[in-house]
Design a protein around this motif. Structure first.
Motif, PDB file in Angstrom:
ATOM      1  N   ASP A 191       0.854  -1.185   0.000  1.00 35.53           N
ATOM      2  CA  ASP A 191       0.000   0.000   0.000  1.00 35.53           C
ATOM      3  C   ASP A 191       0.893   1.240   0.000  1.00 35.53           C
ATOM      4  N   PRO A 192       0.824   2.070  -1.059  1.00 36.64           N
ATOM      5  CA  PRO A 192       1.724   3.215  -1.133  1.00 36.64           C
ATOM      6  C   PRO A 192       1.249   4.440  -0.342  1.00 36.64           C
ATOM      7  N   PHE A 193       0.001   4.465   0.063  1.00 33.71           N
ATOM      8  CA  PHE A 193      -0.549   5.692   0.641  1.00 33.71           C
ATOM      9  C   PHE A 193       0.180   6.161   1.904  1.00 33.71           C
ATOM     10  N   LEU A 270       2.150  25.666  -6.867  1.00 30.07           N
ATOM     11  CA  LEU A 270       2.062  24.209  -6.847  1.00 30.07           C
ATOM     12  C   LEU A 270       3.165  23.608  -5.980  1.00 30.07           C
ATOM     13  N   LYS A 271       2.793  22.713  -5.088  1.00 31.25           N
ATOM     14  CA  LYS A 271       3.754  22.012  -4.249  1.00 31.25           C
ATOM     15  C   LYS A 271       4.067  20.659  -4.889  1.00 31.25           C
ATOM     16  N   MET A 272       5.252  20.562  -5.493  1.00 33.24           N
ATOM     17  CA  MET A 272       5.677  19.360  -6.195  1.00 33.24           C
ATOM     18  C   MET A 272       6.696  18.599  -5.363  1.00 33.24           C
ATOM     19  N   LYS A 273       6.504  17.281  -5.242  1.00 32.38           N
ATOM     20  CA  LYS A 273       7.431  16.422  -4.517  1.00 32.38           C
ATOM     21  C   LYS A 273       7.810  15.240  -5.403  1.00 32.38           C
ATOM     22  N   PHE A 274       9.006  14.723  -5.175  1.00 33.19           N
ATOM     23  CA  PHE A 274       9.496  13.571  -5.926  1.00 33.19           C
ATOM     24  C   PHE A 274       9.588  12.374  -4.981  1.00 33.19           C
ATOM     25  N   LEU A 275       9.150  11.223  -5.459  1.00 32.56           N
ATOM     26  CA  LEU A 275       9.067  10.024  -4.632  1.00 32.56           C
ATOM     27  C   LEU A 275      10.376   9.247  -4.656  1.00 32.56           C
ATOM     28  N   ASP A 276      10.771   8.783  -3.498  1.00 33.73           N
ATOM     29  CA  ASP A 276      12.028   8.059  -3.305  1.00 33.73           C
ATOM     30  C   ASP A 276      11.965   6.698  -3.997  1.00 33.73           C
ATOM     31  N   THR A 277      12.986   6.360  -4.765  1.00 36.42           N
ATOM     32  CA  THR A 277      13.022   5.058  -5.445  1.00 36.42           C
ATOM     33  C   THR A 277      13.223   3.907  -4.458  1.00 36.42           C
ATOM     34  N   THR A 278      13.538   4.210  -3.206  1.00 39.80           N
ATOM     35  CA  THR A 278      13.582   3.157  -2.190  1.00 39.80           C
ATOM     36  C   THR A 278      12.198   2.531  -2.028  1.00 39.80           C
ATOM     37  N   ASN A 279      11.182   3.353  -2.123  1.00 38.04           N
ATOM     38  CA  ASN A 279       9.800   2.874  -1.998  1.00 38.04           C
ATOM     39  C   ASN A 279       9.110   2.716  -3.342  1.00 38.04           C
ATOM     40  N   PHE A 280       9.455   3.581  -4.292  1.00 40.84           N
ATOM     41  CA  PHE A 280       8.795   3.585  -5.601  1.00 40.84           C
ATOM     42  C   PHE A 280       9.870   3.406  -6.671  1.00 40.84           C
ATOM     43  N   CYS A 294       7.204  -0.361  -2.321  1.00 35.30           N
ATOM     44  CA  CYS A 294       5.753  -0.277  -2.530  1.00 35.30           C
ATOM     45  C   CYS A 294       5.395  -0.643  -3.966  1.00 35.30           C
ATOM     46  N   THR A 295       6.094  -0.029  -4.913  1.00 33.89           N
ATOM     47  CA  THR A 295       5.827  -0.292  -6.330  1.00 33.89           C
ATOM     48  C   THR A 295       7.141  -0.462  -7.081  1.00 33.89           C
ATOM     49  N   MET A 296       7.082  -1.229  -8.159  1.00 36.52           N
ATOM     50  CA  MET A 296       8.216  -1.378  -9.069  1.00 36.52           C
ATOM     51  C   MET A 296       7.701  -1.234 -10.495  1.00 36.52           C
ATOM     52  N   HIS A 297       8.390  -0.411 -11.263  1.00 38.30           N
ATOM     53  CA  HIS A 297       7.952  -0.021 -12.600  1.00 38.30           C
ATOM     54  C   HIS A 297       8.904  -0.616 -13.641  1.00 38.30           C
ATOM     55  N   ALA A 298       8.341  -1.146 -14.713  1.00 34.41           N
ATOM     56  CA  ALA A 298       9.177  -1.658 -15.813  1.00 34.41           C
ATOM     57  C   ALA A 298       9.550  -0.499 -16.735  1.00 34.41           C
ATOM     58  N   ASN A 299      10.178   0.529 -16.160  1.00 40.27           N
ATOM     59  CA  ASN A 299      10.690   1.642 -16.968  1.00 40.27           C
ATOM     60  C   ASN A 299      12.061   1.256 -17.522  1.00 40.27           C
TER      61      ASN A 299
END
Length: 360
Positions: A191-193, A270-280, A294-299
């Motif tokens: 759960d990423p929330f 606008l408040k922009m944040k970048f997500l840590d690759t440790t979790n995403f 939390c998630t893994m992307h086939a990028n």
């Protein structure tokens, strides 16, 4: 002339014979009807489609039964948050990406319940029909282009599909819904929330994370983001979409990388944040600790077959991790065996320079 007694006897005999013939004929008709009943009972009406049309032969519905507003409302969490993904025919085929995507929710840690909040946006009729067969919340999006085949990276069809997506997401924000957008080639393992920033309007996963959440040098990936609906995010998506004409020939992810430093972002607050690759994480920069992913992307990957190969390996690795006793899980003894087919070098060769963003 015959005696009267004989005439009377003959008449009686003829009447009995006529009655017997009538009864016999009725019995024959009844027997025939019974036999016909058994014949048709053995062969249901669907065996005779030209004579007895059956509802089961009707084609699968290819139009929305309900408007988008109702579908989003049915899928939304209490705070009006939905999870969205887009799907075309190529990615919707049986044993393809959508099956792996849904499987990850089912085997993930506290992710199965999130399927109740997932809306699949179909980009063609076959994708919509497949969605209806495997998921509860489906919406068929009208598109001008034909998106049913695999949209190869950076082709005109690919670019149209990416920009159509951005415009659609803007409309969801305008309807008052927050959303997590996720590509179908993102595996949901936790759960990423709980990992999202509470003070961000727009937060996005990265191909490369510098270690600081608000560092504009992070390399964003539009294939996974969480956006809260407000005036700032709506204006941002309008600006993002309009910027496609400023940077023709670039896809939405490249343009996001260009505009993240534009003064307009500061002007609207606008408040922009970048997500840590440790979790995403992703294949560009994997999340090494399976206790935190939390998630893994086939990028960083071109071609559906390559994605399928490495994502199947990723799911196997996750299942192996889940089978470990808690003591071994804490030691982080398991790591991803992927990528094996996907290659970031191939992306660089295609783009001509590693400075350009890679595929989501």
């Amino acid at each position: 002339m015959w005696p009267e007694a004989k005439v009377l006897h003959l008449r009686r005999a003829l009447a009995v014979a006529l009655l017997f013939a009538t009864v016999s004929l009725s019995c024959l008709v009844l027997i025939r009807d019974v036999e016909s009943y058994h014949f048709f009972s053995s062969y249901p009406l669907s065996s005779f489609p030209s004579i007895f049309p059956s509802a089961s032969t009707d084609p699968v519905a290819t139009k929305n039964e309900y408007p988008l507003g109702k579908i989003l409302n049915d899928a939304a969490m209490k705070d009006k948050t939905v999870i969205l993904t887009t799907l075309n025919e190529a990615w919707a085929a049986p044993n393809s990406l959508v099956d792996l995507f849904l499987e990850s929710f089912k085997i993930g840690d506290r992710t199965r319940r999130l399927l109740n909040h997932l809306v699949i946006i179909a980009l063609d009729q076959k994708a919509f029909a497949r969605c209806q067969a495997i998921h509860s919340h489906c919406f068929s999006l009208d598109t001008e282009a034909d998106f049913h085949e695999e949209a190869f990276f950076m082709t005109p069809t690919y670019l149209k599909m990416m920009w159509r997506r951005i415009d659609f997401l803007r409309s969801v924000l305008e309807m008052g819904y927050n959303f997590v957008f996720t590509d179908v080639d993102v595996m949901w393992f936790r759960d990423p929330f709980p990992r999202f920033h509470l003070d961000a309007d727009f937060q996005v996963a990265c191909d490369h994370f510098t270690g600081t959440f608000d560092d504009v040098q992070n390399r964003p990936n539009g294939g996974f983001n969480f956006v809260r609906s407000n005036n700032r995010s709506i204006e941002f998506y309008k600006f993002w979409y309009s910027s496609r004409t400023t940077y023709p020939g670039y896809h939405d992810q490249d343009v996001l990388n260009f505009i993240k430093v534009h003064p307009f972002i500061s002007d609207i607050g606008l408040k922009m944040k970048f997500l840590d690759t440790t979790n995403f994480g992703g294949l560009c920069e994997p999340s090494r600790d399976l206790n935190q992913v939390c998630t893994m992307h086939a990028n960083c990957c071109i071609g559906m077959e390559n994605k399928l190969y490495d994502l199947r390996i990723m799911l196997q690795d996750w299942k192996h991790y889940l089978s470990l006793p808690p003591s071994l899980k804490r030691l982080s003894v398991v790591s991803w065996r992927a990528p094996q087919k996907c290659s970031i070098e191939a992306i660089f060769k295609l783009n001509g320079t590693p400075e350009k963003n890679v595929q989501g």
